[in-house]
Scaffold this motif. Structure first.
Motif, short mmCIF file in Angstrom:
data_model
loop_
_atom_site.label_atom_id
_atom_site.label_comp_id
_atom_site.label_asym_id
_atom_site.label_seq_id
_atom_site.Cartn_x
_atom_site.Cartn_y
_atom_site.Cartn_z
N VAL A 1 1.39 -0.95 0.42
CA VAL A 1 -0.02 -0.05 0.26
C VAL A 1 0.41 1.34 -0.13
N VAL A 2 0.80 2.39 -0.48
CA VAL A 2 1.66 3.06 -1.50
C VAL A 2 0.82 4.94 -1.29
N GLU A 3 0.57 6.00 -1.53
CA GLU A 3 0.80 6.56 -0.90
C GLU A 3 0.08 7.67 -2.53
N ASP A 4 1.02 7.26 -2.87
CA ASP A 4 1.16 7.78 -5.02
C ASP A 4 2.15 7.08 -5.72
N THR A 5 1.40 7.29 -7.40
CA THR A 5 2.47 5.97 -8.50
C THR A 5 3.70 6.68 -8.08
N ARG A 6 4.08 8.01 -7.74
CA ARG A 6 5.95 8.08 -7.04
C ARG A 6 6.24 6.98 -6.53
N ASP A 7 5.94 6.27 -5.54
CA ASP A 7 6.30 5.64 -4.61
C ASP A 7 6.09 3.79 -5.08
N VAL A 8 4.69 3.88 -6.20
CA VAL A 8 5.25 2.87 -6.97
C VAL A 8 6.86 2.72 -7.88
N LEU A 9 7.02 3.90 -8.58
CA LEU A 9 8.10 3.40 -9.05
C LEU A 9 9.32 3.84 -8.74
N ALA A 10 8.92 4.33 -7.50
CA ALA A 10 10.58 3.80 -5.95
C ALA A 10 10.42 2.40 -5.64
N ILE A 11 9.78 2.15 -5.55
CA ILE A 11 9.55 0.62 -5.52
C ILE A 11 10.62 0.09 -6.37
N GLU A 12 9.50 0.33 -7.14
CA GLU A 12 9.98 -0.92 -8.56
C GLU A 12 11.55 -0.67 -8.73
N ASN A 13 11.51 0.56 -8.94
CA ASN A 13 13.44 0.91 -9.01
C ASN A 13 14.11 0.41 -8.75
N THR A 14 13.86 -0.53 -7.48
CA THR A 14 14.61 -1.31 -6.77
C THR A 14 14.99 -2.28 -7.10
N ALA A 15 13.67 -3.15 -7.50
CA ALA A 15 13.44 -4.74 -8.22
C ALA A 15 14.11 -5.28 -6.96
N TYR B 1 11.04 -5.85 -5.14
CA TYR B 1 9.58 -6.62 -5.23
C TYR B 1 9.14 -6.85 -5.74
N LYS B 2 8.50 -7.80 -6.08
CA LYS B 2 7.43 -8.84 -6.91
C LYS B 2 6.24 -9.16 -6.33
N GLY B 3 5.56 -8.43 -5.94
CA GLY B 3 3.90 -8.25 -5.35
C GLY B 3 3.14 -7.27 -6.14
N MET B 4 1.67 -7.18 -5.11
CA MET B 4 1.69 -6.05 -6.44
C MET B 4 1.49 -5.11 -5.01
N TYR B 5 0.98 -4.08 -5.82
CA TYR B 5 0.25 -2.78 -5.22
C TYR B 5 -1.18 -2.72 -5.12
N HIS B 6 -0.99 -1.02 -3.73
CA HIS B 6 -2.83 -0.75 -4.19
C HIS B 6 -2.14 1.03 -3.67
N VAL B 7 -2.53 1.93 -4.66
CA VAL B 7 -1.79 3.29 -4.80
C VAL B 7 -3.38 4.08 -4.14
N LEU B 8 -2.78 4.56 -2.64
CA LEU B 8 -4.52 4.79 -2.37
C LEU B 8 -4.50 6.57 -2.15
N GLY B 9 -3.60 7.56 -3.50
CA GLY B 9 -4.44 8.82 -3.97
C GLY B 9 -4.19 10.01 -3.06
N GLY B 10 -3.57 9.28 -1.36
CA GLY B 10 -2.82 10.68 -1.05
C GLY B 10 -2.66 10.02 0.51
N ILE B 11 -2.46 10.73 1.63
CA ILE B 11 -3.00 10.43 2.75
C ILE B 11 -3.88 11.18 3.74
#
Length: 203
Positions: free
Chosen positions: A85-99, A101-111
């Motif tokens: 669970v992340v705040e927005d798409t930027r967090d998805v990109l940051a985590i994906e760049n680490t290579a 994590y291979k699970g799924m995501y859920h973007v809250l759209g804020g906090i």
């Protein structure tokens, strides 16, 4: 600032509305566009218009996507037992760049932020609950709360923990502490304190 053209002034005013770009930088960018071939400038404009009109939110995780399902949700190679669970798409990109994590995501759209008038109902929390209620939800074993270590982030994480308590899933949060390569003397008290509390066994 005096402009030689009203059209240039209008363009500078629009570009300067972008985050982190002041009037001087905006003017430099606008003048650069004027120097470029006209077709290149048209291509840039068309690309931006297409992006704004065609990019949508994934119907499952709310990540930005060109299609109803984003590439991550559509992939059969991802681990569906994990939802990060992340705040927005930027967090998805940051985590994906680490290579890492291979699970799924859920973007809250804020906090949750009472100061800014953002409450739980403004976030994509109910759709996360719906994902766990879905017949296929038995596959989900763990929810990882990857939210910023701020008061608002902690408030959101606490609220989510309460909402998810009724489900038989493990709830975890990302580790917080001193960064690799960092000196202890330069770490702030909160970060250092959390590092001590969240210590791990030395193997």
């Amino acid at each position: 600032m005096e402009f030689p053209s009203k059209l240039i002034e209008d363009a500078v005013n629009e570009v300067s509305k972008l985050p982190g770009i002041g009037k001087k930088t905006a003017l430099r960018l606008v003048l650069h566009l004027l120097k470029r071939d006209e077709e290149q400038t048209k291509s840039l404009a068309e690309t931006l218009i297409a992006m704004r009109s065609k990019v949508k939110h994934c119907r499952k995780c709310h990540n930005l996507s060109d299609h109803d399902l984003c590439g991550i949700c559509a992939s059969h190679k991802r681990d569906r037992s994990l939802i990060c669970v992340v705040e927005d798409t930027r967090d998805v990109l940051a985590i994906e760049n680490t290579a890492q994590y291979k699970g799924m995501y859920h973007v809250l759209g804020g906090i949750i932020s009472p100061v800014e008038g953002v409450g739980p109902s403004d976030l994509k929390i109910e759709s996360l609950i719906d994902r766990l209620r879905h017949p296929d939800s038995d596959a989900v074993k763990e929810i990882i709360l990857a939210l910023s270590p701020t008061m608002e982030g902690d408030t959101t994480a606490f609220y989510l923990q309460k909402k998810l308590k009724g489900f038989s899933v493990k709830i975890s949060t990302i580790a917080r502490g001193v960064p690799i390569g960092g000196d202890l003397e330069y770490a702030d008290e909160v970060t250092l304190g959390r590092s001590i509390l969240s210590r791990i066994t030395y193997e």
